[in-house]
Design a protein around this motif. Sequence first.
Motif, PDB file in Angstrom:
ATOM      1  N   SER A 141      34.218 -24.535 -70.850  1.00 40.54           N
ATOM      2  CA  SER A 141      35.176 -23.618 -71.466  1.00 40.54           C
ATOM      3  C   SER A 141      36.559 -24.268 -71.496  1.00 40.54           C
ATOM      4  O   SER A 141      36.852 -25.180 -70.710  1.00 40.54           O
ATOM      5  N   TYR A 142      37.408 -23.800 -72.385  1.00 36.81           N
ATOM      6  CA  TYR A 142      38.778 -24.322 -72.442  1.00 36.81           C
ATOM      7  C   TYR A 142      39.485 -24.093 -71.110  1.00 36.81           C
ATOM      8  O   TYR A 142      40.264 -24.924 -70.663  1.00 36.81           O
ATOM      9  N   THR A 143      39.175 -22.971 -70.470  1.00 35.54           N
ATOM     10  CA  THR A 143      39.776 -22.671 -69.171  1.00 35.54           C
ATOM     11  C   THR A 143      39.370 -23.725 -68.144  1.00 35.54           C
ATOM     12  O   THR A 143      40.208 -24.243 -67.405  1.00 35.54           O
ATOM     13  N   GLU A 144      38.081 -24.056 -68.107  1.00 32.80           N
ATOM     14  CA  GLU A 144      37.607 -25.044 -67.145  1.00 32.80           C
ATOM     15  C   GLU A 144      38.148 -26.432 -67.466  1.00 32.80           C
ATOM     16  O   GLU A 144      38.544 -27.176 -66.571  1.00 32.80           O
ATOM     17  N   ILE A 145      38.191 -26.795 -68.757  1.00 28.99           N
ATOM     18  CA  ILE A 145      38.746 -28.091 -69.149  1.00 28.99           C
ATOM     19  C   ILE A 145      40.209 -28.175 -68.726  1.00 28.99           C
ATOM     20  O   ILE A 145      40.641 -29.186 -68.164  1.00 28.99           O
ATOM     21  N   ALA A 146      40.944 -27.108 -68.969  1.00 34.31           N
ATOM     22  CA  ALA A 146      42.357 -27.083 -68.594  1.00 34.31           C
ATOM     23  C   ALA A 146      42.518 -27.237 -67.086  1.00 34.31           C
ATOM     24  O   ALA A 146      43.381 -27.986 -66.612  1.00 34.31           O
ATOM     25  N   ASP A 147      41.664 -26.558 -66.332  1.00 35.24           N
ATOM     26  CA  ASP A 147      41.720 -26.638 -64.873  1.00 35.24           C
ATOM     27  C   ASP A 147      41.400 -28.048 -64.385  1.00 35.24           C
ATOM     28  O   ASP A 147      42.090 -28.591 -63.517  1.00 35.24           O
ATOM     29  N   ILE A 148      40.371 -28.662 -64.947  1.00 34.40           N
ATOM     30  CA  ILE A 148      39.974 -30.008 -64.540  1.00 34.40           C
ATOM     31  C   ILE A 148      41.064 -31.023 -64.859  1.00 34.40           C
ATOM     32  O   ILE A 148      41.401 -31.875 -64.038  1.00 34.40           O
ATOM     33  N   LEU A 149      41.619 -30.942 -66.069  1.00 31.81           N
ATOM     34  CA  LEU A 149      42.579 -31.948 -66.524  1.00 31.81           C
ATOM     35  C   LEU A 149      44.027 -31.630 -66.160  1.00 31.81           C
ATOM     36  O   LEU A 149      44.905 -32.476 -66.334  1.00 31.81           O
ATOM     37  N   GLY A 150      44.274 -30.411 -65.697  1.00 28.60           N
ATOM     38  CA  GLY A 150      45.637 -30.049 -65.306  1.00 28.60           C
ATOM     39  C   GLY A 150      46.573 -29.868 -66.493  1.00 28.60           C
ATOM     40  O   GLY A 150      47.758 -30.188 -66.413  1.00 28.60           O
ATOM     41  N   ILE A 151      46.019 -29.363 -67.608  1.00 31.34           N
ATOM     42  CA  ILE A 151      46.830 -29.071 -68.785  1.00 31.34           C
ATOM     43  C   ILE A 151      46.565 -27.620 -69.191  1.00 31.34           C
ATOM     44  O   ILE A 151      45.625 -26.998 -68.697  1.00 31.34           O
ATOM     45  N   SER A 152      47.376 -27.089 -70.084  1.00 32.28           N
ATOM     46  CA  SER A 152      47.209 -25.692 -70.480  1.00 32.28           C
ATOM     47  C   SER A 152      46.024 -25.526 -71.437  1.00 32.28           C
ATOM     48  O   SER A 152      45.608 -26.478 -72.102  1.00 32.28           O
ATOM     49  N   GLU A 153      45.496 -24.320 -71.512  1.00 35.44           N
ATOM     50  CA  GLU A 153      44.407 -24.029 -72.446  1.00 35.44           C
ATOM     51  C   GLU A 153      44.859 -24.258 -73.883  1.00 35.44           C
ATOM     52  O   GLU A 153      44.081 -24.736 -74.711  1.00 35.44           O
ATOM     53  N   THR A 154      46.100 -23.923 -74.181  1.00 34.96           N
ATOM     54  CA  THR A 154      46.643 -24.142 -75.521  1.00 34.96           C
ATOM     55  C   THR A 154      46.646 -25.630 -75.856  1.00 34.96           C
ATOM     56  O   THR A 154      46.276 -26.035 -76.958  1.00 34.96           O
ATOM     57  N   ASN A 155      47.026 -26.448 -74.873  1.00 35.03           N
ATOM     58  CA  ASN A 155      47.028 -27.898 -75.065  1.00 35.03           C
ATOM     59  C   ASN A 155      45.595 -28.395 -75.284  1.00 35.03           C
ATOM     60  O   ASN A 155      45.351 -29.263 -76.121  1.00 35.03           O
ATOM     61  N   VAL A 156      44.648 -27.857 -74.530  1.00 29.72           N
ATOM     62  CA  VAL A 156      43.233 -28.219 -74.711  1.00 29.72           C
ATOM     63  C   VAL A 156      42.808 -27.918 -76.143  1.00 29.72           C
ATOM     64  O   VAL A 156      42.227 -28.766 -76.828  1.00 29.72           O
TER      65      VAL A 156
END
Length: 172
Positions: A136-151
């Motif tokens: 999910s965008y939420t999980e990707i954002a959490d893993i990479l340390g960036i915002s969901e919008t940035n993802v």
Amino acid sequence: MADRNLQQRFEQQLREHQKIVFKVAGIYAHNAADRDDLAQEIGAQLWRSFSSYDERRAKFSTWMYRIALNVGISHVRREQGHVGRFEPLDEHHLDTIDGGEPIAEHDERLTALYAFIGKLDPLNRALILLYLEDRSYTEIADILGISETNVATKISRIKQNLRGQMTTAAGA
């Protein structure tokens, strides 16, 4: 006794999620020796960090991806001075990216996709790897340390770039 329990928990989690290590090593190191070295480096860093893993804050796979990708990105940065050591990511690498299990068909589109991924910068390579795993965008954002919008923005740009390259290749 506590150290032995910690080690057993770590070994069990690592066995359950070992494909993550192989995927990251396959994306960031393109020859067999470097992939093996990177997988070992990822495993060592996971072990060094395991005592600080807090299952209340993140799933193990999320925590593991975060560490594995950081080690992979660091590997690429160290190796940038040794450009001649890299091989383009192509068909003969496909068997190793998913933990060594052979891919049944090596179709041209899949080969082109891996070539495209191999040309991405390390952060975007991590992003697309996670996206292709249906994270999910939420999980990707959490893993990479960036915002969901940035993802979402980065994935959209990568897709647009890929579409452009595939269209150009099809027209050639």
